[in-house]
Enzyme design. Sequence first.
Site: not given
Ligand code: PLP
Length: 416
Positions: A130, A201, A226-227, A375
């Site tokens: 990511f 992560d 939030y997911k 997705r």
């Molecule tokens: C794997 C992963 N890490 C980090 C994030 C970003 O997190 P944040 O917006 O809370 O910094 C996301 C957002 O979709 C994600 O999918």
Amino acid sequence: MTIRTVSPTADIAALDAADALAPFREKFTLPDGVIYLDGNSLGALPVDTPSRVAGVMHDEWGTGLIRSWNSADWIGAPQRVGAKLARLLGAKAHEVVVADSTSVNLYKLIVAALGAQRGRRVVLSEPGNFPTDLYMVETAAATLGAGHRLELAPRDELVSRIGDDTALVMLTHVHYKTADLFDMAAITAAAQAKGALVLWDLSHSAGAVPLALNACNADLAVGCGYKFLNGGPGAPAFLFVAERHHATLQSPLGGWMGHARPFAFVDGYEPAPGIARFLCGTPPILAVAALESGVDLHLTVDMQQVAAKSRALCELFIDLVDARCATYGVTLVGPPRGAPRGSHVSFRHPEGYAIMQALIASGVIGDFRAPDIMRFGITPLYLRFADIAAAVDVLEEVLRTGAWRAPAYQVRHAVT
Ligand SMILES: Cc1ncc(COP(=O)(O)O)c(C=O)c1O
């Protein structure tokens, strides 16, 4: 594929009738006419959340005013919700807090790990992780200015690339595009054997797949609220630090909420003895209340049941798309049927963006990840087998009719 050999309608009705998780759908607010396949990006609203947040707003804020920091334990909220979340992560209650965003938590833990691993300068990750994860290493290394650097290795070479200079291995447990799943226990053990720490992560894992951080001897982890945790847009994220690292790891953001005695108001920074040292500023209480509601809901669920239903829904989706949409150039990305996976399914198509826009206009909501990935999040608590079948009906129709060619569906929105 198996589904093609049976009558989908009858079989799918039977699958829904036998689904032990079906009653959980009632616990979410879902608009009519929508099949929501984006709970991996923004989880749906739990029915209880508006009244929970309204209670905090009216009673605790409106009436309690500043007294609520003590009387409603606002001050303990990051640890209280962290302790609940720890049960879902397979961690100890005092190893998890909710705070900040995943990006900020990554930064805190990357720098903390580099500080503890003196003499080692490399953070190892995989290409296509990511973006924020990689950006956070790059910018942390630039800020530290001590020769730290990010190295990327394809996942099948990762373990062999861990060397004497590797301070930290940083990976996303469930890949955000492909749903590929790392073997957390194996990678953690291999990295630790070579003296590296590992930072996971869990953004696409928490609330989606069973987790056992302590059993895997995990060092560090972060993830989104939030997911799959249904904490609401921009919900606070979480971070995990194994107890054995509490005394040695230091957050680079020494805010007053991470101080040993925030209300002593002394000049010098003294980190709190435990996980609280990874807090920084004042917690966003309304947002934490919404997240707590989502976490509470997940604590009533058997994650093994969730995982089993997720697998069944994903495989139904893969089978139906393969049988009915492959002819239009739609191809599966990520783990094949039967392989370990996270809880979303992705397909590649050169016109994936426009196709997704046409799907959304027809009430089937997924998302698009550049350059060509459609997705679909699979959330077993509020999806029925019939929803998957209906979504594939719509996808096939959009492809067959070429509805995606409409000019409106070519317009790129800021958020895809
Ligand atoms: C794997 C992963 N890490 C980090 C994030 C970003 O997190 P944040 O917006 O809370 O910094 C996301 C957002 O979709 C994600 O999918």
